[in-house]
Design a protein around this motif. Structure first.
Motif, PDB file in Angstrom:
ATOM      1  N   VAL A   1      -4.021  -2.247  -0.319  1.00 50.19           N
ATOM      2  CA  VAL A   1      -4.878  -1.248   0.385  1.00 50.19           C
ATOM      3  C   VAL A   1      -4.608   0.190  -0.671  1.00 50.19           C
ATOM      4  O   VAL A   1      -3.174   0.082  -1.113  1.00 50.19           O
ATOM      5  N   ASP A   2      -5.969   0.595  -1.321  1.00 51.14           N
ATOM      6  CA  ASP A   2      -5.617   1.333  -2.910  1.00 51.14           C
ATOM      7  C   ASP A   2      -6.717   2.156  -2.972  1.00 51.14           C
ATOM      8  O   ASP A   2      -7.759   1.176  -2.490  1.00 51.14           O
ATOM      9  N   LEU A   3      -6.552   3.132  -3.665  1.00 48.34           N
ATOM     10  CA  LEU A   3      -7.775   3.615  -4.210  1.00 48.34           C
ATOM     11  C   LEU A   3      -8.303   3.253  -5.131  1.00 48.34           C
ATOM     12  O   LEU A   3      -8.077   2.226  -5.704  1.00 48.34           O
ATOM     13  N   VAL A   4     -10.176   3.196  -4.977  1.00 53.36           N
ATOM     14  CA  VAL A   4     -10.470   2.463  -5.933  1.00 53.36           C
ATOM     15  C   VAL A   4     -11.588   4.358  -6.883  1.00 53.36           C
ATOM     16  O   VAL A   4     -12.297   4.086  -5.851  1.00 53.36           O
ATOM     17  N   ASP A   5     -11.553   3.773  -8.076  1.00 51.04           N
ATOM     18  CA  ASP A   5     -12.519   4.744  -8.305  1.00 51.04           C
ATOM     19  C   ASP A   5     -13.667   3.922  -9.572  1.00 51.04           C
ATOM     20  O   ASP A   5     -14.817   3.830  -9.396  1.00 51.04           O
TER      21      ASP A   5
ATOM     22  N   HIS B   1       5.011   2.824  -3.465  1.00 53.12           N
ATOM     23  CA  HIS B   1       4.859   4.885  -3.743  1.00 53.12           C
ATOM     24  C   HIS B   1       3.954   4.492  -4.645  1.00 53.12           C
ATOM     25  O   HIS B   1       3.625   5.655  -5.358  1.00 53.12           O
ATOM     26  N   GLY B   2       3.675   3.101  -5.376  1.00 54.41           N
ATOM     27  CA  GLY B   2       2.763   3.570  -6.544  1.00 54.41           C
ATOM     28  C   GLY B   2       2.683   1.736  -7.273  1.00 54.41           C
ATOM     29  O   GLY B   2       3.251   0.443  -6.644  1.00 54.41           O
ATOM     30  N   SER B   3       2.016   2.198  -8.589  1.00 52.90           N
ATOM     31  CA  SER B   3       1.603   0.434  -8.869  1.00 52.90           C
ATOM     32  C   SER B   3       1.443  -0.911  -8.148  1.00 52.90           C
ATOM     33  O   SER B   3       1.970  -1.584  -8.179  1.00 52.90           O
ATOM     34  N   VAL B   4       0.437  -0.088  -7.189  1.00 50.56           N
ATOM     35  CA  VAL B   4       0.109  -1.083  -6.064  1.00 50.56           C
ATOM     36  C   VAL B   4      -0.808  -2.239  -6.573  1.00 50.56           C
ATOM     37  O   VAL B   4      -0.457  -3.511  -6.164  1.00 50.56           O
ATOM     38  N   GLU B   5      -1.529  -2.238  -7.510  1.00 54.20           N
ATOM     39  CA  GLU B   5      -1.771  -3.020  -7.751  1.00 54.20           C
ATOM     40  C   GLU B   5      -1.009  -4.545  -8.574  1.00 54.20           C
ATOM     41  O   GLU B   5      -1.450  -5.897  -8.679  1.00 54.20           O
ATOM     42  N   VAL B   6       0.197  -4.474  -8.945  1.00 52.48           N
ATOM     43  CA  VAL B   6       0.840  -5.549  -9.440  1.00 52.48           C
ATOM     44  C   VAL B   6       1.461  -6.404  -8.812  1.00 52.48           C
ATOM     45  O   VAL B   6       2.175  -7.695  -8.322  1.00 52.48           O
TER      46      VAL B   6
ATOM     47  N   ASN C   1     -11.586   0.191 -12.772  1.00 51.17           N
ATOM     48  CA  ASN C   1     -10.982  -0.486 -14.245  1.00 51.17           C
ATOM     49  C   ASN C   1      -9.624  -1.509 -13.845  1.00 51.17           C
ATOM     50  O   ASN C   1      -9.220  -2.294 -13.846  1.00 51.17           O
ATOM     51  N   THR C   2      -9.154  -0.914 -12.671  1.00 53.83           N
ATOM     52  CA  THR C   2      -6.897  -0.685 -12.547  1.00 53.83           C
ATOM     53  C   THR C   2      -7.600  -2.247 -11.031  1.00 53.83           C
ATOM     54  O   THR C   2      -6.397  -2.886 -11.908  1.00 53.83           O
ATOM     55  N   LEU C   3      -8.928  -2.423 -11.130  1.00 50.54           N
ATOM     56  CA  LEU C   3      -8.465  -4.442 -10.223  1.00 50.54           C
ATOM     57  C   LEU C   3      -8.627  -4.587 -10.741  1.00 50.54           C
ATOM     58  O   LEU C   3      -8.036  -6.201 -10.840  1.00 50.54           O
TER      59      LEU C   3
ATOM     60  N   THR D   1       0.772  -1.317  -0.137  1.00 51.98           N
ATOM     61  CA  THR D   1      -0.095  -0.158  -0.194  1.00 51.98           C
ATOM     62  C   THR D   1       0.528   1.172   0.024  1.00 51.98           C
ATOM     63  O   THR D   1       2.020   1.271   0.676  1.00 51.98           O
ATOM     64  N   LYS D   2       0.698   2.239  -0.464  1.00 55.86           N
ATOM     65  CA  LYS D   2       0.644   3.461  -0.686  1.00 55.86           C
ATOM     66  C   LYS D   2       0.320   4.076   0.691  1.00 55.86           C
ATOM     67  O   LYS D   2       0.288   5.268   0.709  1.00 55.86           O
ATOM     68  N   TYR D   3      -0.646   3.641   1.950  1.00 53.58           N
ATOM     69  CA  TYR D   3      -1.303   3.819   2.996  1.00 53.58           C
ATOM     70  C   TYR D   3      -0.925   3.510   4.341  1.00 53.58           C
ATOM     71  O   TYR D   3      -1.431   2.359   4.605  1.00 53.58           O
TER      72      TYR D   3
HETATM   73  C1  PRP Z   1      -4.884   5.584  -8.866  1.00 47.94           C
HETATM   74  C2  PRP Z   1      -5.117   4.439  -7.758  1.00 47.94           C
HETATM   75  C3  PRP Z   1      -4.862   3.595  -8.585  1.00 47.94           C
HETATM   76  C4  PRP Z   1      -6.619   3.896 -10.157  1.00 47.94           C
HETATM   77  C5  PRP Z   1      -7.714   3.562  -9.593  1.00 47.94           C
HETATM   78  O1  PRP Z   1      -3.616   6.315  -8.891  1.00 47.94           O
HETATM   79  O2  PRP Z   1      -3.745   4.043  -7.368  1.00 47.94           O
HETATM   80  O3  PRP Z   1      -3.781   3.072  -9.538  1.00 47.94           O
HETATM   81  O4  PRP Z   1      -6.123   5.357  -9.486  1.00 47.94           O
HETATM   82  O5  PRP Z   1      -8.447   3.568 -10.662  1.00 47.94           O
HETATM   83  P1  PRP Z   1      -9.686   3.341 -11.439  1.00 47.94           P
HETATM   84  O6  PRP Z   1     -10.649   2.649 -10.142  1.00 47.94           O
HETATM   85  O7  PRP Z   1     -10.310   4.174 -11.898  1.00 47.94           O
HETATM   86  O8  PRP Z   1      -9.177   1.817 -12.892  1.00 47.94           O
HETATM   87  P2  PRP Z   1      -3.551   7.027  -9.981  1.00 47.94           P
HETATM   88  O9  PRP Z   1      -4.156   7.084 -11.063  1.00 47.94           O
HETATM   89  O10 PRP Z   1      -4.491   8.064  -8.684  1.00 47.94           O
HETATM   90  O11 PRP Z   1      -2.103   7.282  -9.907  1.00 47.94           O
HETATM   91  P3  PRP Z   1      -0.771   6.544  -8.875  1.00 47.94           P
HETATM   92  O12 PRP Z   1      -0.988   5.226  -8.668  1.00 47.94           O
HETATM   93  O13 PRP Z   1       0.400   7.037  -9.674  1.00 47.94           O
HETATM   94  O14 PRP Z   1      -0.855   7.414  -7.436  1.00 47.94           O
END
Ligand code: PRP
Length: 206
Positions: free
Chosen positions: A157-161, A141-146, A164-166, A118-120
């Motif tokens: 643990v990461d942001l979801v909008d 610090h990033g690309s957590v999903e990998v 799609n990334t998940l 996680t970044k958090y």
């Molecule tokens: C955020 C987050 C996810 C992605 C989620 O990353 O860390 O990777 O957006 O969005 P989604 O649910 O619409 O696919 P961000 O683009 O902010 O870049 P980062 O990984 O560099 O923080």
């Protein structure tokens, strides 16, 4: 603390909506700042600086900036002592626990302790500690999903909008930790010393 109101904006996903929100309030940021780090606006009493998302609260807490626009994700992670006078109503997403769709959750085979990338790290740690669940936190610090794909971690643990990334990385959302959105934050001393300017800005944005 005198002179113009200095507002810190976060680079990245909140930047464009923040610029649009100020423009709608009649505060237009110089679109071609060149290499200047302090960026003037159409209002001589307001200037901007653009910093990394995690740094907005640092600038505002210290008073280097009077105000800032930040997501509640990085704000809660930092535990910065700042005021939050306005919910800006954009940047909605959520901080979640996710894991490979095919993997059982929350129990790992063999009762193993889960590694969580996680970044958090603070928010993740608090979430699992509240549930009395021992985990090992791996701060990245990033690309957590990998991380689960490569065996670095079992969960993330990461942001979801949009999700799609998940989905693209074979992960499923399991638990929501925090509902996230953009907020205006303010330095405590600045709000006292420049009360009129803060109130005027709030009424333009509100
Ligand atoms: C955020 C987050 C996810 C992605 C989620 O990353 O860390 O990777 O957006 O969005 P989604 O649910 O619409 O696919 P961000 O683009 O902010 O870049 P980062 O990984 O560099 O923080």
């Amino acid at each position: 603390m005198s002179g113009p109101l200095r507002i810190a904006l976060a680079k990245g996903r909140l930047y464009q909506p923040a610029v649009a929100r100020f423009a709608a309030a009649g505060i237009v940021i110089d679109p071609e700042p060149g290499r200047r780090l302090l960026i003037p606006s159409s209002d001589p009493a307001i200037e901007f600086l653009v910093v990394k998302p995690a740094d907005v609260a640092v600038y505002v807490e210290s008073g280097a900036a009077d105000l800032g626009v930040t997501g509640t994700d990085v704000l809660r992670e930092s535990e910065a002592d700042v005021l939050e006078p306005l919910d800006l109503g954009f940047g909605a997403c959520r901080l979640v626990v996710a894991s490979p769709a095919a993997q059982p959750f929350p129990a790992l085979p063999g009762g193993k302790t889960a590694r969580v990338a996680t970044k958090y790290p603070n928010l993740a740690w608090q979430h699992f500690a509240r549930g009395g669940r021992p985990v090992e936190i791996i701060a990245v610090h990033g690309s957590v999903e990998v991380a689960p794909l490569l065996g670095l971690a079992h969960w993330i643990v990461d942001l979801v909008d949009t999700g799609n990334t998940l989905r693209a990385n074979g992960l499923t959302e399991r638990e929501t930790i925090l509902t996230v959105g953009a907020v205006l934050v303010a330095n405590r001393a600045s709000q006292k010393l420049k009360l009129e300017q803060h109130l005027r800005l709030m009424s333009r944005l509100g």
